[in-house]
Design a protein around this motif. Structure first.
Motif, short mmCIF file in Angstrom:
data_model
loop_
_atom_site.label_atom_id
_atom_site.label_comp_id
_atom_site.label_asym_id
_atom_site.label_seq_id
_atom_site.Cartn_x
_atom_site.Cartn_y
_atom_site.Cartn_z
N GLY A 128 1.27 -12.83 7.30
CA GLY A 128 0.49 -13.98 7.74
C GLY A 128 0.00 -13.88 9.17
N ASN A 129 0.60 -12.99 9.95
CA ASN A 129 0.19 -12.82 11.35
C ASN A 129 -0.65 -11.57 11.58
OD1 ASN A 129 1.55 -15.15 12.05
ND2 ASN A 129 3.42 -14.09 12.66
N ILE A 130 -0.96 -10.85 10.50
CA ILE A 130 -1.78 -9.64 10.59
C ILE A 130 -3.15 -9.94 9.99
CG2 ILE A 130 -1.97 -7.19 9.99
CD1 ILE A 130 1.09 -7.24 9.47
N LEU A 131 -4.21 -9.81 10.79
CA LEU A 131 -5.56 -10.12 10.34
C LEU A 131 -6.34 -8.84 10.10
CD1 LEU A 131 -6.47 -13.05 12.77
CD2 LEU A 131 -5.30 -13.15 10.55
N TYR A 132 -6.90 -8.71 8.89
CA TYR A 132 -7.74 -7.56 8.55
C TYR A 132 -9.16 -8.03 8.29
CZ TYR A 132 -3.40 -4.93 7.71
OH TYR A 132 -2.19 -4.31 7.84
N HIS A 133 -10.11 -7.13 8.60
CA HIS A 133 -11.50 -7.43 8.33
C HIS A 133 -12.23 -6.14 7.99
CE1 HIS A 133 -15.02 -10.01 8.43
NE2 HIS A 133 -15.65 -9.15 9.21
N GLN A 134 -12.78 -6.09 6.79
CA GLN A 134 -13.56 -4.94 6.32
C GLN A 134 -12.80 -3.63 6.48
OE1 GLN A 134 -17.35 -5.19 8.37
NE2 GLN A 134 -17.94 -7.06 7.28
N GLY A 135 -11.52 -3.65 6.07
CA GLY A 135 -10.73 -2.43 6.07
C GLY A 135 -10.21 -1.99 7.41
N LYS A 136 -10.27 -2.85 8.40
CA LYS A 136 -9.76 -2.54 9.74
C LYS A 136 -8.85 -3.66 10.22
CE LYS A 136 -12.00 1.34 10.57
NZ LYS A 136 -11.28 2.62 10.80
N LEU A 137 -7.99 -3.32 11.18
CA LEU A 137 -7.19 -4.36 11.81
C LEU A 137 -8.10 -5.21 12.70
CD1 LEU A 137 -4.40 -5.61 12.50
CD2 LEU A 137 -4.31 -4.01 14.43
N ALA A 138 -8.16 -6.50 12.44
CA ALA A 138 -8.97 -7.40 13.27
C ALA A 138 -8.18 -7.93 14.45
CB ALA A 138 -9.49 -8.57 12.42
N GLY A 139 -6.88 -8.13 14.27
CA GLY A 139 -6.04 -8.62 15.36
C GLY A 139 -4.72 -9.13 14.84
N LEU A 140 -3.86 -9.51 15.77
CA LEU A 140 -2.57 -10.12 15.45
C LEU A 140 -2.51 -11.50 16.08
CD1 LEU A 140 -0.08 -7.14 16.04
CD2 LEU A 140 -1.17 -7.83 13.90
N ILE A 141 -1.81 -12.43 15.44
CA ILE A 141 -1.69 -13.78 15.94
C ILE A 141 -0.21 -14.20 15.94
CG2 ILE A 141 -4.00 -14.46 15.19
CD1 ILE A 141 -2.71 -15.84 12.77
N ASP A 142 0.07 -15.35 16.51
CA ASP A 142 1.40 -15.99 16.50
C ASP A 142 2.52 -15.04 16.90
OD1 ASP A 142 0.19 -18.31 15.74
OD2 ASP A 142 0.67 -18.11 13.61
N PRO A 143 2.48 -14.47 18.10
CA PRO A 143 3.51 -13.52 18.51
C PRO A 143 4.83 -14.20 18.86
CG PRO A 143 2.03 -13.93 20.34
CD PRO A 143 1.46 -14.67 19.15
N ALA A 144 5.87 -13.36 18.92
CA ALA A 144 7.20 -13.76 19.42
C ALA A 144 7.62 -12.70 20.43
CB ALA A 144 8.20 -13.87 18.28
N LEU A 145 6.83 -12.54 21.44
CA LEU A 145 6.80 -11.41 22.37
C LEU A 145 8.12 -11.14 23.08
CD1 LEU A 145 5.26 -9.42 24.32
CD2 LEU A 145 4.63 -11.45 25.63
N TYR A 146 8.46 -9.85 23.19
CA TYR A 146 9.48 -9.33 24.12
C TYR A 146 9.43 -7.81 24.06
CZ TYR A 146 12.61 -8.57 20.05
OH TYR A 146 13.17 -8.16 18.87
N PHE A 147 10.19 -7.15 24.92
CA PHE A 147 10.35 -5.70 24.88
C PHE A 147 11.67 -5.40 24.17
CE2 PHE A 147 7.13 -5.93 28.10
CZ PHE A 147 6.45 -4.72 28.04
N GLY A 148 11.60 -4.58 23.10
CA GLY A 148 12.79 -4.24 22.33
C GLY A 148 12.60 -2.90 21.63
N ASP A 149 13.54 -2.56 20.77
CA ASP A 149 13.43 -1.34 19.98
C ASP A 149 12.26 -1.49 19.00
OD1 ASP A 149 13.75 0.91 18.40
OD2 ASP A 149 15.84 0.52 17.90
N ALA A 150 11.35 -0.52 19.01
CA ALA A 150 10.20 -0.59 18.10
C ALA A 150 10.63 -0.71 16.65
CB ALA A 150 9.32 0.65 18.29
N GLU A 151 11.81 -0.18 16.31
CA GLU A 151 12.25 -0.22 14.92
C GLU A 151 12.51 -1.64 14.42
OE1 GLU A 151 15.54 2.33 14.20
OE2 GLU A 151 14.33 4.17 14.25
N ILE A 152 12.85 -2.56 15.30
CA ILE A 152 13.09 -3.93 14.82
C ILE A 152 11.78 -4.56 14.36
CG2 ILE A 152 12.86 -5.12 17.06
CD1 ILE A 152 15.22 -6.90 16.20
#
Length: 290
Positions: free
Chosen positions: A200-224
Motif C-alpha cells: 500500500g505504500n509502494i506506488l507504481y506507474h507504467q511499469g516503473k516505481l513512481a514513489g513511496l509514501i507513508d514512511p516510518a523513517l530511521y536508520f537500521g539494518d536493510a534486512e528488516i
C-alpha cells in the motif's frame, strides 16, 4: 476539510476535492488546484496535491520524515508544500498500480541505492511513527541493542500494555532477546530505511516505481526492510534477483532473520488490531525456536 483554509495555506484556489481515505483520526483528500489569478499552477505548486488532516500531531512528524527522505533518498517521496501539527499538504504522485517485472526491478535498484545511504549510528535525530504509533529512535552504535530495546521490547511492551499481547508471548520475546547474537551479526551497518515497506505504500506507474509514501523513517539494518516487504508478499523473486545485483543478501536471511525481523511489524499489527496477528507472532517465535 475547509477548502478556504487549504487555499490560504498554499496560496492557490482549490478547484475540486475528494476524500481518498478517512478514519476516526485521519482524513486524506485529493485536491486539484489553480493559482489565485486564475492561471495555471507554477512549478512550485503542482496541479494535484494530497491533503492530510490528523486529530493528533502525526501530520507534523510525517512532514519531517518526508522532508528528510526527500533530501537524502534517490527514491521519489511526496514533496511537502505545507505542514503543521494537524495539516500536511503534499505532492500527488501519479500511479496506475501497473508494476510487473520491470516495476519490481526498478524498486529493487532504487531501494538498494537508498540502503547504501548510511550514518554512524542507528536510529535518527528525531522520533518517528509507524502506523500512527510512536517509534523511538535514540541514536545507538549497536544494531542488536537498538533492535532489541527500541523495536522488539518496546513494541512488545506497548502491545502487552494494550491487553492485545498475551503474557506468555511477551515472555518468549524476552527470552529471544537474550539470544539475539545467535541471529544478528556484530558488523551490521546503518541503512536509510523507509520503515513501513508494504504494497500500500509502494506506488507504481507504467511499469516503473513512481514513489513511496507513508514512511516510518530511521536508520537500521536493510534486512528488516526487506523482511517487512515479504510479510504480505509484496517483494517477489524479480525484486530479490535484482536487489542482489547491487547489495549482498546472505542466504540465512530467508531461513532465520526474515522471521526474526518480521516480529516487529507483526507486533505493530498486534498493537493496532490484535486478532490473527497474535497467532503470527506465536508462529514466528516457534520458527526461531522460542
Amino acid at each position: 476539510m475547509d477548502q478556504k483554509r487549504i487555499a490560504d495555506t498554499i496560496g492557490c484556489t482549490v478547484r475540486h476535492m475528494r476524500v481518498m481515505t478517512q478514519s476516526d483520526m485521519t482524513c486524506v483528500m485529493w485536491a486539484e488546484l489553480e493559482d489565485t489569478d486564475g492561471g495555471e499552477p507554477t512549478a512550485m505548486v503542482p496541479r494535484q496535491v494530497v491533503v492530510k488532516h490528523t486529530a493528533d500531531n502525526t501530520a507534523l512528524i510525517e512532514g519531517r520524515m518526508l522532508q528528510k527522505l526527500g533530501a537524502l533518498s534517490p527514491i521519489r517521496y511526496p514533496g511537502v508544500l505545507y505542514g503543521d501539527d494537524h495539516l500536511l499538504v503534499m505532492d500527488y504522485i501519479d500511479a496506475d498500480g501497473q508494476a510487473g517485472p520491470s516495476g519490481a526491478q526498478d524498486l529493487a535498484q532504487q531501494l538498494a541505492a537508498q540502503h547504501d545511504i548510511t550514518q554512524p549510528d542507528f536510529g535518527l535525530e528525531f522520533d518517528t511513527l509507524i502506523g500512527g504509533l510512536y517509534q523511538p529512535n535514540p541514536p545507538c552504535a549497536n544494531w542488536l541493542e537498538f533492535f532489541r530495546d527500541q523495536r522488539l521490547l518496546f513494541m512488545a511492551q506497548c502491545a502487552s500494555d494494550s491487553g492485545k499481547l498475551p503474557a506468555r508471548l511477551y515472555h518468549r520475546i524476552e527470552k529471544l532477546c537474550t539470544r539475539l547474537d545467535e541471529f544478528i551479526a556484530p558488523d551490521v551497518k546503518p541503512s536509510l530505511l523507509h520503515g513501513d515497506l508494504w504494497g500500500g505504500n509502494i506506488l507504481y506507474h507504467q511499469g516503473k516505481l513512481a514513489g513511496l509514501i507513508d514512511p516510518a523513517l530511521y536508520f537500521g539494518d536493510a534486512e528488516i526492510e526487506l523482511a517487512f516487504g515479504t510479510l504480505f508478499g509484496d517483494l517477489n523473486n524479480d525484486f530479490f534477483d535484482t536487489y542482489r545485483q547491487y547489495r549482498p543478501l546472505e542466504r540465512d536471511f530467508f531461513t532465520t532473520r526474515r522471521d526474526l525481523y518480521n516480529l516487529y511489524p507483526l507486533l505493530v499489527h498486534v498493537r493496532l488490531f490484535g486478532g490473527s496477528y497474535v497467532n503470527a507472532v506465536d508462529h514466528n517465535l516457534a520458527q526461531l525456536g522460542f
